[in-house]
Write a protein that holds these residues in place. Structure first.
Motif, PDB file in Angstrom:
ATOM      1  N   TYR A   4      -5.263  11.059   2.167  1.00  0.00           N
ATOM      2  CA  TYR A   4      -5.394  12.010   3.497  1.00  0.00           C
ATOM      3  C   TYR A   4      -4.897  12.222   4.944  1.00  0.00           C
ATOM      4  O   TYR A   4      -3.803  11.771   3.734  1.00  0.00           O
ATOM      5  CB  TYR A   4      -7.180  10.923   4.224  1.00  0.00           C
ATOM      6  CG  TYR A   4      -8.245  11.396   3.629  1.00  0.00           C
ATOM      7  CD1 TYR A   4      -9.126  11.920   3.918  1.00  0.00           C
ATOM      8  CD2 TYR A   4      -8.632   9.704   1.653  1.00  0.00           C
ATOM      9  CE1 TYR A   4     -10.134  11.805   3.363  1.00  0.00           C
ATOM     10  CE2 TYR A   4      -9.595   9.559   1.970  1.00  0.00           C
ATOM     11  CZ  TYR A   4     -10.721  10.612   1.943  1.00  0.00           C
ATOM     12  OH  TYR A   4     -11.824  10.478   1.039  1.00  0.00           O
TER      13      TYR A   4
ATOM     14  N   TYR B 237      -2.724  11.657   7.942  1.00  0.00           N
ATOM     15  CA  TYR B 237      -2.679  10.636   8.667  1.00  0.00           C
ATOM     16  C   TYR B 237      -2.498  11.013  10.106  1.00  0.00           C
ATOM     17  O   TYR B 237      -1.809  12.144  10.861  1.00  0.00           O
ATOM     18  CB  TYR B 237      -1.276   9.956   8.507  1.00  0.00           C
ATOM     19  CG  TYR B 237      -1.070   8.673   9.704  1.00  0.00           C
ATOM     20  CD1 TYR B 237      -1.662   7.509   8.555  1.00  0.00           C
ATOM     21  CD2 TYR B 237      -0.307   8.041   9.841  1.00  0.00           C
ATOM     22  CE1 TYR B 237      -1.348   6.473   9.771  1.00  0.00           C
ATOM     23  CE2 TYR B 237      -0.034   6.610  11.262  1.00  0.00           C
ATOM     24  CZ  TYR B 237      -0.825   6.226  11.203  1.00  0.00           C
ATOM     25  OH  TYR B 237      -0.571   4.616  11.350  1.00  0.00           O
TER      26      TYR B 237
ATOM     27  N   VAL C 183      -8.139  -1.869   9.090  1.00  0.00           N
ATOM     28  CA  VAL C 183      -7.918  -0.921   8.255  1.00  0.00           C
ATOM     29  C   VAL C 183      -8.967  -1.755   7.094  1.00  0.00           C
ATOM     30  O   VAL C 183      -8.331  -3.372   7.214  1.00  0.00           O
ATOM     31  CB  VAL C 183      -7.070  -0.602   6.910  1.00  0.00           C
ATOM     32  CG1 VAL C 183      -7.251  -0.547   5.338  1.00  0.00           C
ATOM     33  CG2 VAL C 183      -5.763  -0.241   7.587  1.00  0.00           C
TER      34      VAL C 183
ATOM     35  N   GLY D  51     -11.271   1.889   4.422  1.00  0.00           N
ATOM     36  CA  GLY D  51     -12.234   3.345   4.627  1.00  0.00           C
ATOM     37  C   GLY D  51     -11.298   2.569   6.440  1.00  0.00           C
ATOM     38  O   GLY D  51     -11.271   1.473   6.800  1.00  0.00           O
ATOM     39  N   TRP D  52     -11.572   2.805   7.412  1.00  0.00           N
ATOM     40  CA  TRP D  52     -10.918   3.321   9.059  1.00  0.00           C
ATOM     41  C   TRP D  52     -12.098   2.470   9.514  1.00  0.00           C
ATOM     42  O   TRP D  52     -13.572   2.721   9.784  1.00  0.00           O
ATOM     43  CB  TRP D  52     -10.428   4.191   9.610  1.00  0.00           C
ATOM     44  CG  TRP D  52      -9.286   4.836   8.904  1.00  0.00           C
ATOM     45  CD1 TRP D  52      -9.822   5.493   8.058  1.00  0.00           C
ATOM     46  CD2 TRP D  52      -7.851   4.882   8.902  1.00  0.00           C
ATOM     47  NE1 TRP D  52      -7.785   6.351   7.697  1.00  0.00           N
ATOM     48  CE2 TRP D  52      -6.966   5.113   8.030  1.00  0.00           C
ATOM     49  CE3 TRP D  52      -7.024   3.122   9.857  1.00  0.00           C
ATOM     50  CZ2 TRP D  52      -5.883   5.046   7.926  1.00  0.00           C
ATOM     51  CZ3 TRP D  52      -5.637   2.978   9.142  1.00  0.00           C
ATOM     52  CH2 TRP D  52      -4.986   4.193   8.688  1.00  0.00           C
TER      53      TRP D  52
ATOM     54  N   SER E  73     -13.908   5.354   3.041  1.00  0.00           N
ATOM     55  CA  SER E  73     -12.820   6.616   2.836  1.00  0.00           C
ATOM     56  C   SER E  73     -12.477   6.770   1.207  1.00  0.00           C
ATOM     57  O   SER E  73     -11.935   8.304   0.876  1.00  0.00           O
ATOM     58  CB  SER E  73     -11.278   7.180   3.624  1.00  0.00           C
ATOM     59  OG  SER E  73     -11.549   6.576   4.980  1.00  0.00           O
TER      60      SER E  73
ATOM     61  N   THR F 220      -3.987   2.511  -1.902  1.00  0.00           N
ATOM     62  CA  THR F 220      -4.641   2.413  -0.665  1.00  0.00           C
ATOM     63  C   THR F 220      -4.122   3.083  -0.187  1.00  0.00           C
ATOM     64  O   THR F 220      -4.641   3.680   0.479  1.00  0.00           O
ATOM     65  CB  THR F 220      -5.295   0.802  -0.816  1.00  0.00           C
ATOM     66  OG1 THR F 220      -5.534   0.512  -2.064  1.00  0.00           O
ATOM     67  CG2 THR F 220      -6.173   1.085   0.649  1.00  0.00           C
TER      68      THR F 220
ATOM     69  N   LEU G  80      -4.732   6.844   1.691  1.00  0.00           N
ATOM     70  CA  LEU G  80      -5.143   6.476   3.290  1.00  0.00           C
ATOM     71  C   LEU G  80      -4.402   7.635   3.977  1.00  0.00           C
ATOM     72  O   LEU G  80      -4.751   7.566   5.611  1.00  0.00           O
ATOM     73  CB  LEU G  80      -5.563   5.200   4.079  1.00  0.00           C
ATOM     74  CG  LEU G  80      -6.563   4.456   3.033  1.00  0.00           C
ATOM     75  CD1 LEU G  80      -6.451   2.851   4.580  1.00  0.00           C
ATOM     76  CD2 LEU G  80      -7.928   5.221   3.671  1.00  0.00           C
TER      77      LEU G  80
END
Length: 662
Positions: free
Chosen positions: A17, A19, A28, A40-41, A48, A114, A118
């Protein structure tokens, strides 16, 4: 009946993804489960990343000829990058030992995966608070290493721990009940956690070392035993697919076993699973085309042989010329012995006599090769006569006076056939016994051999006398005999007679797909039954219902009523068909008469922990529940802050030794 097929779904590699700088400071959320990791956020509605907590670390490749610099470091595969798990099954590693993180090298690889996916691209740190799940009553040593990894390696600003089951229960409902008995059905373990007045009673919580992994392995094993011919096609991934697609929990397992003894019930409820297969293509060539093809192959073979003879003739002539040159040199200058020896040694020739011998051999070989070439050239065309296959005796149906006479005849034929099969089987068994040390046949053989070995050294005359042959036949009797051709021919003849007069259903041609089908019957219920009967896989632990009953017995009667009134199932196996009804039925049988009992399933058991963590962060005071870097330095790496969904903080003893006998 419908025939099901394996989907064999492959994981889709996760994207990296972008940033966004506006994410700076947003926590997080990591649900670090022993099966799936969900990341995920806080400002997102869904995780995510959802991937298997696995890494595949292949062994280093051997040094290749085209790689002079040495062996290449193999590429590490993590999570959804492992497209075909079965191909690297024996190279898979996880950070968990049951449900406790113990292998932090693997955990570091998974954190790298991870944070990279992200999109976090900040240098030397991850500038985001982290909320991560841990096991119930997680050891301080595991938490200490996890905190060190996150604070020291990734430089996070703050950290909070919690139990996934408690996050799921307390924060997925708008108004959760203050009392509950939570049953968390995980991948490696099952945990029974009592909650009274919104307070977790850790001292009465229990864990069963049986989970989804063991059910899948057990189902995989019983299916391979049932279908040994398809053992390679029945993989753990396919057993897992069967567990989540067709398996169910029987409310009464003994009654379910009795149902499957009925043929009609079996035919109506069996599940047929089609395994992948490929049909071998048959040749559609006519007889003339096959003959023409044989002629072409024979002609090609003749050309290859002719070319080889010509190459061999050229090599021999060249070698002969070299030897003749050496012979002329020796005849001209036979006084220089050193030069002659050096030349002979260079051509691997011992002496002059050996040289003359090699020259004569090459002359004769060249003549024979030339004769073969001339003979081959005289043949104008090559014809291949198709070998006439030996006619097999075909037994037509014999005419009998009545059915009884035919039946008696067939019975005699079958008896003769069975006698031959029994003899073959007995010989095979004796051959196996002869190879074993403690069988009677093996001991008798060794006794006879030991008697022969007692003779004095230097007088080994065994075999010179006629009686020695009798001893040899005694040693080799039966055990070393193989099936005779006459016996095999007789067996084939009897099979033809039986097939001509009594064709069986086995002789009827089956479609290729039918031989590659799995018939799943009672196995649908036998696999999940492992949760209630762990002794089926050799475990000495109690089953799920027994442990729930034991946990309830640790409370007084009033608290038992509160807990039994709200039994909540969570975890990946909670969606198994019939599980809730089975637990409720079993608990009714052990609870007091007419006492209230309710068993429910939490909404979305697989993702409920992540949703609960998200809701908890929004409602919690970050300063109150998160450990900052400064607090980490002051209080130690095992320190964390307690909240409603966390473990108890019990510092490790320092400065003195605990006597384990006290």
């Amino acid at each position: 009946m419908d025939i099901l097929e394996f989907k064999d779904l492959k994981p889709v590699p996760d994207i990296i993804y972008d940033y966004n700088e506006s994410y700076n400071g947003i926590p997080v959320i990591i649900d670090n489960g022993s099966y799936h990791c969900r990341v995920g956020w806080l400002n997102q509605n869904e995780p995510s990343l959802i991937f298997r907590n696995l890494i595949a670390k292949p062994r280093k490749e051997r040094i290749k000829k085209d790689c002079p610099e040495g062996s290449q470091t193999p590429q590490l595969q993590v999570g959804n990058d492992i497209v075909n798990i079965e191909a690297v099954r024996f190279q898979l590693k996880t950070q968990f030992d049951r449900n406790v993180v113990t292998h932090f090298e693997a955990q570091e690889h998974l954190f790298d995966y991870t944070f990279t996916h992200l999109g976090i691209n900040t240098e030397k740190c991850v500038p985001h608070p982290v909320v991560i799940t841990e096991a119930l009553l997680n050891p301080n040593s595991s938490r200490q290493l996890m905190s060190e990894l996150l604070f020291e390696c990734y430089g996070i600003p703050s950290l909070a721990y919690g139990i996934d089951t408690l996050f799921a229960y307390h924060f997925t409902h708008n108004k959760p009940d203050e009392n509950a008995l939570i049953v968390s059905l995980g991948y490696h373990t099952i945990e029974i956690i009592p909650v009274l007045n919104n307070c977790t009673i850790f001292v009465n919580a229990r864990r069963i070392n049986t989970g989804g992994y063991h059910v899948i392995s057990f189902l995989h094993r019983i299916l391979q035993l049932k279908y040994p011919a398809h053992a390679n096609a029945i993989t753990l991934s396919r057993a897992e697919e069967l567990l989540h697609s067709i398996c169910a929990v029987a409310i009464d397992y003994k009654e379910e076993l009795l149902r499957w003894t009925d043929t009609e019930y079996y035919e109506n409820n069996i599940k047929r699973i089609q395994l992948p297969y490929s049909v071998a293509s048959t040749s559609a060539l006519t007889v003339e085309q096959q003959k023409e093809r044989k002629r072409e192959l024979a002609k090609r073979l003749a050309e290859i042989n002719a070319r080889k003879r010509e190459e061999r003739l050229a090599e021999d002539e060249e070698k002969l010329n070299q030897l003749l040159t050496i012979q002329e040199m020796i005849d001209v200058d036979d006084d220089d012995v050193d030069v002659i020896d050096k030349v002979l040694t260079d051509h691997q020739i011992k002496n002059v006599e050996d040289l003359h011998k090699n020259i004569n051999l090459l002359h004769s070989r060249i003549e024979r090769t030339k004769e073969k070439i001339v003979a081959a050239n005289n043949v104008e065309e090559i014809t291949v006569d198709e070998p006439t296959p030996a006619k097999q005796t075909k037994f037509n149906k014999m005419v009998f006076e009545n059915e009884k006479a035919m039946h008696v005849f067939l019975q005699n034929v079958k008896k003769m056939r069975q006698d031959i099969l029994n003899k073959k089987s007995a010989r095979k068994q004796r051959r196996q016994d002869m190879a074993k040390r403690r069988t009677a046949a093996g001991q008798e053989r060794m006794r006879i051999i030991s008697q022969l070995a007692r003779k004095e050294k230097g007088h080994d005359d065994f075999g010179l006398r006629d009686e020695d042959w009798d001893i040899y036949k005694t040693i080799s009797r039966e055990g070393g005999d193989s099936d005779s051709e006459a016996e095999n021919d007789k067996l084939m003849e009897l099979d033809d007679i039986i097939r001509a007069h009594e064709p069986s259903e086995a002789d009827e041609s089956l479609t290729p797909g039918e031989s590659y089908q799995l018939h799943i019957g009672i196995e649908r219920y036998r696999g999940p039954e492992l949760l209630f009967k762990p002794y089926m896989m050799g475990s000495s632990e109690a089953g799920l219902t027994e442990v729930i009953g034991y946990v309830l017995s640790l409370f007084n009667a009033k608290d038992q009523l509160k807990l039994a009134a709200n039994v909540v199932l969570t975890g990946g196996l909670a969606n198994l068909s019939g599980l809730r009804e089975r637990i409720q039925s079993d608990l009714i049988s052990i609870r007091p008469f007419k006492s209230y009992l309710h068993v429910g399933i939490i909404s979305n058991p697989s993702l409920s922990a992540w949703y609960g963590m998200k809701k908890w962060i929004k409602s919690a005071d970050l300063k109150k529940h998160f450990v900052t870097r400064q607090e980490y330095d002051e209080c130690g790496s095992e320190y964390f802050k307690v909240h409603i969904a966390s473990n108890l903080y019990v510092p490790s003893p320092r400065g003195h030794i605990i006597d384990i006998c006290d």
